[in-house]
Write an enzyme that holds these catalytic residues in place. Structure first.
Site, PDB file in Angstrom:
ATOM      1  N   LYS A 161      -0.556  62.338  -4.291  1.00 32.35           N
ATOM      2  CA  LYS A 161      -0.029  63.459  -3.508  1.00 32.35           C
ATOM      3  C   LYS A 161      -0.748  64.750  -3.912  1.00 32.35           C
ATOM      4  O   LYS A 161      -0.993  65.628  -3.102  1.00 32.35           O
ATOM      5  CB  LYS A 161       1.468  63.586  -3.807  1.00 32.35           C
ATOM      6  CG  LYS A 161       2.180  64.659  -3.022  1.00 32.35           C
ATOM      7  CD  LYS A 161       3.657  64.668  -3.389  1.00 32.35           C
ATOM      8  CE  LYS A 161       4.433  65.662  -2.555  1.00 32.35           C
ATOM      9  NZ  LYS A 161       5.817  65.800  -3.002  1.00 32.35           N
ATOM     10  N   GLN A 162      -1.056  64.864  -5.192  1.00 31.89           N
ATOM     11  CA  GLN A 162      -1.614  66.115  -5.714  1.00 31.89           C
ATOM     12  C   GLN A 162      -2.327  65.837  -7.033  1.00 31.89           C
ATOM     13  O   GLN A 162      -2.287  64.721  -7.539  1.00 31.89           O
ATOM     14  CB  GLN A 162      -0.498  67.127  -5.938  1.00 31.89           C
ATOM     15  CG  GLN A 162       0.511  66.691  -6.983  1.00 31.89           C
ATOM     16  CD  GLN A 162       1.868  67.350  -6.782  1.00 31.89           C
ATOM     17  OE1 GLN A 162       2.726  66.763  -6.158  1.00 31.89           O
ATOM     18  NE2 GLN A 162       2.040  68.539  -7.313  1.00 31.89           N
TER      19      GLN A 162
ATOM     20  N   TRP B 150       8.669  72.788 -12.098  1.00 33.24           N
ATOM     21  CA  TRP B 150       7.522  73.135 -12.944  1.00 33.24           C
ATOM     22  C   TRP B 150       6.619  74.145 -12.265  1.00 33.24           C
ATOM     23  O   TRP B 150       5.701  74.682 -12.876  1.00 33.24           O
ATOM     24  CB  TRP B 150       6.730  71.870 -13.289  1.00 33.24           C
ATOM     25  CG  TRP B 150       5.836  71.357 -12.176  1.00 33.24           C
ATOM     26  CD1 TRP B 150       6.203  71.121 -10.882  1.00 33.24           C
ATOM     27  CD2 TRP B 150       4.435  71.059 -12.268  1.00 33.24           C
ATOM     28  NE1 TRP B 150       5.125  70.658 -10.159  1.00 33.24           N
ATOM     29  CE2 TRP B 150       4.024  70.615 -10.985  1.00 33.24           C
ATOM     30  CE3 TRP B 150       3.491  71.099 -13.283  1.00 33.24           C
ATOM     31  CZ2 TRP B 150       2.708  70.228 -10.714  1.00 33.24           C
ATOM     32  CZ3 TRP B 150       2.194  70.710 -13.005  1.00 33.24           C
ATOM     33  CH2 TRP B 150       1.811  70.287 -11.727  1.00 33.24           C
ATOM     34  N   ASP B 151       6.894  74.425 -10.982  1.00 32.93           N
ATOM     35  CA  ASP B 151       6.091  75.384 -10.217  1.00 32.93           C
ATOM     36  C   ASP B 151       5.950  76.719 -10.946  1.00 32.93           C
ATOM     37  O   ASP B 151       5.030  77.489 -10.687  1.00 32.93           O
ATOM     38  CB  ASP B 151       6.715  75.634  -8.834  1.00 32.93           C
ATOM     39  CG  ASP B 151       6.897  74.367  -8.021  1.00 32.93           C
ATOM     40  OD1 ASP B 151       7.169  73.317  -8.626  1.00 32.93           O
ATOM     41  OD2 ASP B 151       6.770  74.423  -6.795  1.00 32.93           O
TER      42      ASP B 151
ATOM     43  N   GLU C  36       3.661  62.726  -7.281  1.00 32.55           N
ATOM     44  CA  GLU C  36       4.966  62.105  -7.001  1.00 32.55           C
ATOM     45  C   GLU C  36       4.884  60.799  -6.214  1.00 32.55           C
ATOM     46  O   GLU C  36       5.895  60.164  -5.978  1.00 32.55           O
ATOM     47  CB  GLU C  36       5.844  63.102  -6.243  1.00 32.55           C
ATOM     48  CG  GLU C  36       6.079  64.366  -7.014  1.00 32.55           C
ATOM     49  CD  GLU C  36       7.207  65.196  -6.453  1.00 32.55           C
ATOM     50  OE1 GLU C  36       7.294  65.295  -5.220  1.00 32.55           O
ATOM     51  OE2 GLU C  36       7.994  65.743  -7.246  1.00 32.55           O
TER      52      GLU C  36
HETATM   53  C1  BGC Z   1       5.571  68.784  -5.407  1.00 28.84           C
HETATM   54  C2  BGC Z   1       6.021  69.184  -6.783  1.00 28.84           C
HETATM   55  C3  BGC Z   1       6.704  70.536  -6.721  1.00 28.84           C
HETATM   56  C4  BGC Z   1       7.817  70.511  -5.698  1.00 28.84           C
HETATM   57  C5  BGC Z   1       8.472  71.867  -5.531  1.00 28.84           C
HETATM   58  C6  BGC Z   1       6.740  68.838  -4.443  1.00 28.84           C
HETATM   59  O1  BGC Z   1       6.295  68.565  -3.152  1.00 28.84           O
HETATM   60  O2  BGC Z   1       5.049  67.484  -5.415  1.00 28.84           O
HETATM   61  O3  BGC Z   1       4.925  69.237  -7.665  1.00 28.84           O
HETATM   62  O4  BGC Z   1       7.205  70.861  -7.958  1.00 28.84           O
HETATM   63  O5  BGC Z   1       7.292  70.135  -4.452  1.00 28.84           O
HETATM   64  O6  BGC Z   1       7.572  72.796  -5.055  1.00 28.84           O
END
Ligand code: BGC
Length: 863
Positions: free
Chosen positions: A684-685, A435-436, A574
């Protein structure tokens, strides 16, 4: 001009007189640096002069480079013969385009330097190694072409698992010397010095090294390397060397080496990492070629190289075809202090039917010149300029450079590929597409819409697979995979290794169904900005409709509560994969997901309700779903990340911080302690907060009102504070979102702090080793985006461009350009004015006021 004078040897302490004098050893600790930086800031000092006494040239260059970085102003050498003011000005312009390393740390740190020194053009990428370097724990010479993947089976804990890898291709860069029997690999030699500089403006990497040989001679090597921005299938290397005495037993060796494997990511090394079979090798004179095929996906990659030299007689090349490689070598005698140069130009393609190597290969200087011209055009379009903050400027340049190396209008035309989470720079996340893209698209939409469309086409071309994935799970429409690679199948792992405990754990990350919402958002953003009707009619509507169908089919109705739910999904955070103790992954009513679905159902008629009939839902039900998706909101107005979130335990941050120091991967820490992050309020985010990254507050309020939720006026502040206190920033995507939000609620200090941390994510490898496995394209692109959205207040989401600047205190000016539907905007924001130059009359919103702009003049607007 007030300048700071820095003396190499002890002199007076910092004086507050007109002339500020300081000695270099007053600049060693953090505290001292801070003190001097404050003086620089207060006195508005524009540059510093360094008085050298004993430093030799090499040390001096390093000291000047590092002082410039640490003081964040140009530091130049005192030279009375030169115009100092001009020197400082020149350095102010050149320094932010120069990425230099003076050391060779071997291992993780070196891997990370190599990621940052990568040259690429969107089609191919070469990690920033020197041609002599071999795959080892010290160095990692990786070669990639976009979308070359291969799947292989591995045995983990007696279970066979499959992984699709981003394939490290044959090393065509390889060139090295053998002098009096001593093989030059850099790694194994007695290295006197090494200096590596990537010119971000031209895309050329230069490596100068000096080696003390076993025979007592001093060897100097100078390497130039570039991936062509004008001819995407080509890269070139210029290899020059000299010895300080006559040496007659020198072998110069060049290889096309197919004996390579995937070795970049330590935790993947136990898995199958050989992906290639060499199927053809040819060599004739200075020309060599190698054809490989990936073992399972059957992608053929062809490389053809030519050597060229004015200094070495290549007619005497001894050409050998070995098992997996071609080796070309020639014996030479080097006179003392005479530079000898060999050029190697390599053509590389994964599509031999369409791409043909030229009969006559370009010379290095021509290839570079043509490529530089293309880089110049790209910079003209994409450069962001800030005045008064050299290091932010440098980081912005670094990020622009790496985005363009990962995908560019030059490299990506008609390419069936999107941008990997780690660029063409490394193998983490196996080069998959996440999704980045949501964080990256704005950069391409405003500067290179054709490339934005090409990236969206990667998704369109996998729509059928997304439909199949939905079907397999019993849903309708299209469900895009969390990790996408070659054909759009789900590539997320089922098992995941915790490096802290060494244990494999079930991985539910594929339940991040919000990836489909990111794709819908990207389609909508692209169309909204470009009004590319053709794209919408032929591809966009279909994608949006299928994605909408998927979400509709996922909803369930609770009659008692008269609310709809979306169950069994994960939000972007996550750390939360499932409810405590549950074997099934996923959570119910993730707020970000539900709000995005409400938005999606609201962008009809783009989606065209008629085409949704296959869902077997009448329009009324669809409207009802849009109004009745469930959220969990507490009395203070905090939107729960998912249903049940408020019942989770709080984490004792101080305890963990004291115990572990770095707690950004709190999930791994908790798991290793036998606990689960699923039980804690730890993120995490950004998750709930992501909605504010995608939309302005008014829009989010509108979505909440549609769902009949009414929150207090200061709910954005409350939600930001609540989640920020519970977030470990375990993803580099976290800080950018929080920074943008902090700016939104006028917390300038916090916005700046998080922005700065995000700017340095890769440069300082803030996660302690992840940059070694490739750059983080999401955060890089996002910093470019939020520089404009947060600090210039650029909002591209409406029909009219909006600007609402909040220039950071540290900057006196911010300039950038972008194009919207044939109107080209050049914008300069100062502390109280906005100057806009456009090529056509048009209107923009400045704050809440609509302002008409006259074409071909500087429109000056006070704000
Ligand atoms: C993040 C995700 C991201 C992925 C790839 C993960 O560490 O939590 O949001 O899509 O890295 O960059």
């Amino acid at each position: 001009m007030d300048v700071l004078k820095i003396y190499e040897q002890k002199s007076d302490a910092i004086s507050d007189t007109k002339e500020i004098v300081i000695s270099i050893d007053q600049l060693t600790t953090e505290e001292e640096l801070k003190e001097v930086k404050q003086i620089i800031y207060k006195k508005k000092i524009k540059g510093a002069v360094f008085f050298n006494v004993s430093l030799k040239e090499k040390e001096l260059t390093e000291v000047l480079y590092k002082l410039t970085e640490n003081l964040n102003i140009p530091v130049v050498l005192n030279d009375e013969t030169k115009d100092l003011k001009k020197q400082i000005q020149n350095k102010r312009e050149s320094y932010p385009f120069e990425l230099t390393y003076f050391d060779y740390p071997k291992g993780k740190q070196e891997y990370s330097i190599e990621s940052l020194l990568t040259v690429g053009n969107g089609y191919l990428g070469l990690r920033g190694t020197s041609p002599e370097m071999l795959i080892s724990d010290s160095n990692y010479p990786g070669t990639y072409v976009a979308s070359v993947y291969n799947t292989a089976e591995s045995l983990v804990d007696n279970t066979t698992i499959e992984n699709e890898d981003f394939v490290n291709l044959p090393n065509g860069q390889k060139m090295y010397l053998i002098i009096d029997g001593e093989v030059i690999t850099i790694e194994d030699n007695d290295l006197n010095s090494i200096k590596r500089t990537l010119n971000l403006k031209t895309g050329e990497l230069t490596i100068n090294s000096e080696i003390m040989l076993k025979n007592g001679a001093l060897l100097s090597i100078c390497v130039n390397k570039m991936a062509s921005m004008s001819q995407r299938n080509y890269y070139g290397i210029q290899y020059s060397f000299k010895l300080d005495r006559l040496v007659s037993d020198i072998q110069f060796v060049s290889e096309l080496d197919g004996d390579v494997n995937n070795y970049n990511v330590e935790r993947y090394r136990k898995l199958t990492n050989h992906h290639l079979t060499v199927i053809d090798k040819k060599v004739e004179g200075a020309k060599a070629s190698l054809l490989v095929r990936t073992n399972q996906s059957n992608i053929e990659v062809y490389q053809e190289s030519r050597l060229l030299s004015q200094d070495i007689n290549l007619n005497k090349l001894d050409n050998q075809i070995l098992d997996k490689k071609i080796k070309q070598q020639v014996t030479i005698t080097a006179e003392a202090d005479k530079w000898l140069t060999v050029e190697k130009i390599v053509f590389m393609t994964k599509n031999q039917t369409e791409d043909k190597a030229l009969n006559e290969f370009p010379k290095y200087t021509n290839l570079l010149l043509e490529s530089e011209k293309e880089w110049e055009k790209l910079w003209e379009e994409a450069a962001i300029k800030v005045t008064g903050d050299l290091m932010s400027q440098k980081m912005l340049n670094l990020h622009t450079y790496h985005m363009l190396s990962s995908a560019s209008p030059n490299g990506n035309k008609d390419l069936d590929a999107s941008i990997t989470a780690r660029g063409l720079h490394g193998e983490a996340y196996r080069g998959h597409i996440f999704w980045d893209e949501l964080f990256m698209l704005p950069f391409y939409i405003i500067h290179f819409p054709e490339t934005a469309k090409q990236l969206l086409m990667y998704r369109y071309d996998r729509l059928e697979m997304a439909k199949q994935l939905a079907k397999e799970e019993g849903h309708l429409g299209a469900m895009y995979p969390w990790q996408s690679g070659l054909d759009g199948r789900e590539q997320s792992q089922k098992l995941h290794l915790n490096p802290l405990s060494g244990e494999w754990k079930e991985d539910h990350s594929r339940r991040q169904r919000h990836v489909s919402l990111a794709i819908a958002y990207n389609v909508w953003s692209y169309y909204q900005y470009t009004k590319d009707q053709d794209f919408l009619n032929n591809y966009g509507t279909e994608m949006l409709t299928e994605i909408t169908k998927f979400w509709l089919s996922l909803t369930t109705y609770d009659e008692k509560k008269d609310r709809y739910s979306i169950k069994g999904v994960m939000g972007p955070d996550e750390f939360h994969e499932a409810y405590s103790g549950s074997k099934e992954g996923g959570l119910d009513n993730n707020a970000y997901t539900n709000l995005m679905v409400t938005w999606l159902l609201g962008i009809m008629p783009i989606v065209k309700k008629e085409s949704l009939t296959a869902v077997n839902l009448d329009f009324e039900t669809i409207n009802n779903i849009q109004k009745k998706l469930k959220l969990d909101i507490n009395e203070a107005g905090v939107i729960a990340q998912f249903e049940g979130y408020f019942n989770l335990k709080e984490i004792d941050w101080d305890y963990y911080q004291n115990k572990y120091g770095n707690v950004y991967r709190m999930d791994r820490i908790l798991n290793a302690e036998g606990k689960s992050p699923d039980d804690y309020k730890v993120a995490k985010q950004a998750d709930s907060l992501m909605i504010f990254y995608n939309f302005p507050k008014e829009k989010v309020t509108e979505l909440l009102t549609t769902l009949n939720y009414h929150l207090p006026e200061d709910y954005v502040e409350k939600n930001l504070l609540y989640y920020l206190n519970r977030t470990s920033h375990g993803s580099t995507l976290s800080r950018v979102v929080h920074s943008q939000l902090a700016e939104m609620v006028d917390d300038r200090e916090l916005a700046w702090k998080l922005y700065q941390e995000a700017l340095y994510s890769d440069y300082r490898d803030i996660q302690g080793g992840t940059t070694a496995e490739g750059i983080h394209t999401g955060v890089m692109a996002s910093t470019l985006h939020i520089t404009l959205s947060a600090f210039a207040g650029l909002d591209i989401r409406g029909d009219l461009i909006k600007l609402n600047p909040h220039l950071p205190e540290q900057w006196s000016e911010l300039s950038f350009t972008f194009s919207k539907q044939l109107i080209h905007f050049k914008v300069t924001v100062t502390k109280n004015t906005i100057v806009i130059y456009v090529n056509k009359d048009c209107s923009v919103m400045i704050g809440s006021e609509c302002v008409s702009l006259k074409a071909k003049e500087n429109n000056v607007i006070n704000y």
